[in-house]
Design an enzyme around this catalytic site. Structure first.
Site, PDB file in Angstrom:
ATOM      1  N   ARG A  74       0.848  -1.187   0.000  1.00  0.00           N
ATOM      2  CA  ARG A  74       0.000   0.000   0.000  1.00  0.00           C
ATOM      3  C   ARG A  74       0.885   1.239   0.000  1.00  0.00           C
ATOM      4  O   ARG A  74       1.914   1.279   0.682  1.00  0.00           O
ATOM      5  CB  ARG A  74      -0.900   0.032   1.248  1.00  0.00           C
ATOM      6  CG  ARG A  74      -2.053  -0.975   1.261  1.00  0.00           C
ATOM      7  CD  ARG A  74      -3.114  -0.672   0.206  1.00  0.00           C
ATOM      8  NE  ARG A  74      -4.250  -1.590   0.264  1.00  0.00           N
ATOM      9  CZ  ARG A  74      -4.383  -2.691  -0.477  1.00  0.00           C
ATOM     10  NH1 ARG A  74      -3.444  -3.034  -1.351  1.00  0.00           N
ATOM     11  NH2 ARG A  74      -5.464  -3.452  -0.368  1.00  0.00           N
ATOM     12  N   HIS A 117      -1.241  -0.940  -9.690  1.00  0.00           N
ATOM     13  CA  HIS A 117      -1.867  -1.799  -8.672  1.00  0.00           C
ATOM     14  C   HIS A 117      -2.348  -3.132  -9.295  1.00  0.00           C
ATOM     15  O   HIS A 117      -3.532  -3.475  -9.224  1.00  0.00           O
ATOM     16  CB  HIS A 117      -3.041  -1.074  -7.992  1.00  0.00           C
ATOM     17  CG  HIS A 117      -3.411  -1.680  -6.662  1.00  0.00           C
ATOM     18  ND1 HIS A 117      -3.818  -0.952  -5.578  1.00  0.00           N
ATOM     19  CD2 HIS A 117      -3.424  -2.970  -6.245  1.00  0.00           C
ATOM     20  CE1 HIS A 117      -4.077  -1.756  -4.567  1.00  0.00           C
ATOM     21  NE2 HIS A 117      -3.846  -3.006  -4.949  1.00  0.00           N
TER      22      HIS A 117
HETATM   23  P1  NDP Z   1      -1.233 -11.062   5.848  1.00  0.00           P
HETATM   24  O1  NDP Z   1      -2.183 -10.491   6.846  1.00  0.00           O
HETATM   25  O2  NDP Z   1      -1.277 -12.523   5.570  1.00  0.00           O
HETATM   26  O3  NDP Z   1       0.266 -10.730   6.294  1.00  0.00           O
HETATM   27  C1  NDP Z   1       0.628  -9.508   6.835  1.00  0.00           C
HETATM   28  C2  NDP Z   1       2.065  -9.613   7.340  1.00  0.00           C
HETATM   29  O4  NDP Z   1       2.462  -8.319   7.795  1.00  0.00           O
HETATM   30  C3  NDP Z   1       2.204 -10.564   8.525  1.00  0.00           C
HETATM   31  O5  NDP Z   1       3.426 -11.251   8.472  1.00  0.00           O
HETATM   32  C4  NDP Z   1       2.199  -9.604   9.715  1.00  0.00           C
HETATM   33  O6  NDP Z   1       2.895 -10.071  10.863  1.00  0.00           O
HETATM   34  C5  NDP Z   1       2.947  -8.437   9.129  1.00  0.00           C
HETATM   35  N1  NDP Z   1       2.649  -7.212   9.879  1.00  0.00           N
HETATM   36  C6  NDP Z   1       1.462  -6.583  10.031  1.00  0.00           C
HETATM   37  N2  NDP Z   1       1.607  -5.492  10.811  1.00  0.00           N
HETATM   38  C7  NDP Z   1       2.908  -5.441  11.162  1.00  0.00           C
HETATM   39  C8  NDP Z   1       3.674  -4.555  11.953  1.00  0.00           C
HETATM   40  N3  NDP Z   1       3.122  -3.495  12.568  1.00  0.00           N
HETATM   41  N4  NDP Z   1       4.999  -4.823  12.123  1.00  0.00           N
HETATM   42  C9  NDP Z   1       5.560  -5.885  11.524  1.00  0.00           C
HETATM   43  N5  NDP Z   1       4.889  -6.766  10.737  1.00  0.00           N
HETATM   44  C10 NDP Z   1       3.571  -6.539  10.566  1.00  0.00           C
HETATM   45  O7  NDP Z   1      -1.420 -10.223   4.510  1.00  0.00           O
HETATM   46  P2  NDP Z   1      -1.135 -10.683   3.006  1.00  0.00           P
HETATM   47  O8  NDP Z   1       0.226 -11.271   2.959  1.00  0.00           O
HETATM   48  O9  NDP Z   1      -2.261 -11.495   2.497  1.00  0.00           O
HETATM   49  O10 NDP Z   1      -1.191  -9.276   2.252  1.00  0.00           O
HETATM   50  C11 NDP Z   1      -0.274  -8.246   2.580  1.00  0.00           C
HETATM   51  C12 NDP Z   1      -0.702  -6.946   1.931  1.00  0.00           C
HETATM   52  O11 NDP Z   1      -0.458  -6.972   0.528  1.00  0.00           O
HETATM   53  C13 NDP Z   1      -2.204  -6.616   2.008  1.00  0.00           C
HETATM   54  O12 NDP Z   1      -2.529  -6.085   3.265  1.00  0.00           O
HETATM   55  C14 NDP Z   1      -2.376  -5.612   0.890  1.00  0.00           C
HETATM   56  O13 NDP Z   1      -2.148  -4.306   1.382  1.00  0.00           O
HETATM   57  C15 NDP Z   1      -1.248  -5.964  -0.085  1.00  0.00           C
HETATM   58  N6  NDP Z   1      -1.762  -6.464  -1.373  1.00  0.00           N
HETATM   59  C16 NDP Z   1      -1.383  -5.815  -2.519  1.00  0.00           C
HETATM   60  C17 NDP Z   1      -1.786  -6.293  -3.743  1.00  0.00           C
HETATM   61  C18 NDP Z   1      -1.316  -5.642  -4.995  1.00  0.00           C
HETATM   62  O14 NDP Z   1      -1.747  -6.022  -6.084  1.00  0.00           O
HETATM   63  N7  NDP Z   1      -0.406  -4.701  -4.925  1.00  0.00           N
HETATM   64  C19 NDP Z   1      -2.647  -7.475  -3.863  1.00  0.00           C
HETATM   65  C20 NDP Z   1      -2.952  -8.087  -2.601  1.00  0.00           C
HETATM   66  C21 NDP Z   1      -2.528  -7.577  -1.409  1.00  0.00           C
HETATM   67  P3  NDP Z   1       2.382 -11.368  11.671  1.00  0.00           P
HETATM   68  O15 NDP Z   1       2.711 -12.540  10.756  1.00  0.00           O
HETATM   69  O16 NDP Z   1       3.202 -11.370  12.889  1.00  0.00           O
HETATM   70  O17 NDP Z   1       0.909 -11.179  11.875  1.00  0.00           O
HETATM   71  C1  OXD Z   2      -5.695  -6.550  -2.339  1.00  0.00           C
HETATM   72  C2  OXD Z   2      -5.303  -5.691  -3.416  1.00  0.00           C
HETATM   73  O1  OXD Z   2      -5.614  -6.134  -1.201  1.00  0.00           O
HETATM   74  O2  OXD Z   2      -5.707  -5.923  -4.554  1.00  0.00           O
HETATM   75  O3  OXD Z   2      -6.116  -7.690  -2.610  1.00  0.00           O
HETATM   76  O4  OXD Z   2      -4.527  -4.757  -3.218  1.00  0.00           O
END
Ligand code: NDP
Ligand code: OXD
Length: 314
Positions: free
Chosen positions: A229, A277
Site C-alpha cells: 500500500r 496496482h
Molecule cells: P497477511 O495479513 O497474511 O500478512 C501480513 C504480514 O504483515 C504478517 O506477516 C504480519 O505479521 C505483518 N505485519 C502486520 N503489521 C505489522 C507490523 N506493525 N509490524 C511488523 N509486521 C507486521 O497479509 P497478506 O500477505 O495477504 O497481504 C499483505 C498486503 O499486501 C495486504 O494487506 C495488501 O495491502 C497488499 N496487497 C497488494 C496487492 C497488490 O496487487 N499490490 C494485492 C494483494 C494484497 P504477523 O505474521 O506477525 O501477523
Molecule cells: C488486495 C489488493 O488487497 O488488490 O487484494 O490490493
C-alpha cells in the site's frame, strides 16, 4: 439447474462494481444453494462479497452474518465510517495472488541482480561494458511482511538462492529465510537489504513506516519495491532518496492516491518503475471457491481463517 422447488439456504450480495455479473456466474457455480444478488440496491442478505462498496451500503444490509473482502488488504474497508462493527470481516487469503506476487518479486530481483537497468543505460550510450558475475547467495533481499503473500515471496526468493531476510509483527519461521520481528529486527533487515520488498498491510502501525530515517538505514544504492500500500512509504522522502541516488530504483505498484495523479513526480522519474496496482489480482474462480467454503463452514458453526482483527487492522 434451479427448478421452482429449489430452496435457497442463504442470500449472498455481490457488490464489487462493474464485474458483478461475472462474479455472480462464478459464485453461482460454487454455491448453488445461495440466492445471489448483485449491486448496492439489493435486498438484505446473509453474506456480502465486496470490493470498494459505496459507503451507504450497510443501511440496507442489516442482517449480515459476515462480510467478505475480495482483496487481501482491508484498510480501505476499515476506513469506511459506516462499516458495521459487529459483523465479522473476512479477507481474501491468497486467492491466486501469492503466485503473482512471487512472479513480480522474482522479476525485480532478477532484473536488479543481473544488472539489466545498467545494461539498458549502456545501450543508450552504445557502451559495451560487461560486469563481473556475482553470486545469488551474496545478493541480500529483505521482505517486510511474512504473511500469506510476503511469506510466499520470501520463500520463493530463498528457494531461488538469494540471501533473504524477512520481518513480521510476531516471531515467524519461513523455510530458508532469516526471520526477524520487533523494532530491532526491522533495523537488521533494513541495514542488510540491497532490495527491500514491502508486503505489509496498511495499518496505524505501518503508516509512513519507510520514512527518511529508515530509508537512510538501507545500504547505498538499495532498491525499494512497494507491493502492498502507498501509505507505507513517505513519498517525499523516497523522491529525495532517489534524487540523491541513495536509493537507486523504486518499483511501485501502489500509491497513496490511486490512480496516481498524472502530474505526480513518480511518473517521469528515471529511477521509478510504475505498475497500476496489478502486482496480484484476485482470481475469480479461486476466490469464489474460498468464499463458498467459508460460508459453508460458518453455516455449520465451524471456525474460519482470514477474519480480520480490527484492533490490529489486518
Ligand atoms: P497477511 O495479513 O497474511 O500478512 C501480513 C504480514 O504483515 C504478517 O506477516 C504480519 O505479521 C505483518 N505485519 C502486520 N503489521 C505489522 C507490523 N506493525 N509490524 C511488523 N509486521 C507486521 O497479509 P497478506 O500477505 O495477504 O497481504 C499483505 C498486503 O499486501 C495486504 O494487506 C495488501 O495491502 C497488499 N496487497 C497488494 C496487492 C497488490 O496487487 N499490490 C494485492 C494483494 C494484497 P504477523 O505474521 O506477525 O501477523
Ligand atoms: C488486495 C489488493 O488487497 O488488490 O487484494 O490490493
Amino acid at each position: 439447474m434451479r427448478g421452482v422447488d429449489w430452496v435457497f439456504l442463504m442470500d449472498v450480495l455481490i457488490c464489487i462494481g462493474k464485474q458483478g455479473e461475472e462474479w455472480r456466474t462464478a459464485l453461482e457455480a460454487c454455491m448453488p444453494e445461495a440466492r445471489l444478488h448483485v449491486g448496492p440496491d439489493s435486498p438484505a442478505c446473509d453474506y456480502a462479497v465486496v470490493w470498494h462498496p459505496p459507503a451507504g451500503l450497510w443501511e440496507r444490509q442489516r442482517r449480515l452474518k459476515a462480510l467478505f473482502s475480495l482483496g487481501a488488504g482491508v484498510n480501505g474497508l476499515l476506513a469506511l465510517p459506516s462499516l458495521p462493527l459487529d459483523v465479522p470481516l473476512v479477507r481474501m487469503e491468497d486467492g491466486g495472488m501469492a503466485g503473482q506476487m512471487t512472479e513480480y518479486a522474482l522479476y525485480v530481483a532478477l532484473r536488479e541482480f543481473r544488472r539489466f537497468p545498467d545494461y539498458r543505460q549502456d545501450q543508450l550510450r552504445a557502451r559495451w561494458a560487461p560486469r563481473t558475475a556475482r553470486s545469488r547467495s551474496d545478493f541480500r533481499i529483505g521482505v517486510l511482511g511474512l504473511g500469506v503473500l510476503g511469506g510466499a515471496v520470501a520463500r520463493a526468493l530463498a528457494e531461488f538462492g538469494f540471501d533473504v531476510s524477512g520481518w513480521s509483527r510476531g516471531a515467524k519461521a519461513v523455510a530458508g529465510v532469516d526471520c526477524r520481528h520487533g523494532p530491532q529486527g526491522l533495523d537488521v533487515v533494513l541495514e542488510r537489504s540491497h532490495v527491500l520488498m514491502l508486503l505489509l498491510p496498511a495499518t496505524g502501525a505501518t503508516a509512513g513506516l519507510l520514512d527518511q530515517s529508515r530509508l537512510a538505514q538501507l545500504p547505498a544504492g538499495a532498491v525499494v519495491v512497494n507491493l502492498s500500500r502507498g501509505e507505507l512509504v513517505d513519498q517525499g522522502a523516497l523522491l529525495e532518496a532517489l534524487d540523491s541516488g541513495r536509493v537507486s530504483a523504486a518499483y511501485l505498484d501502489v500509491f497513496e492516491h490511486e490512480p496516481l495523479p498524472s502530474d505526480h513526480a513518480f511518473w517521469q522519474h528515471p529511477a521509478v518503475r510504475i505498475t497500476p496496482h496489478v502486482a496480484a489480482l484476485t482470481d475469480t474462480r479461486l476466490a469464489c471457491e474460498q468464499i463458498a467454503d467459508k460460508i459453508r463452514r460458518l453455516e455449520a458453526g465451524l471456525p474460519i481463517s482470514g477474519v480480520v482483527d480490527r484492533s490490529r487492522g489486518y
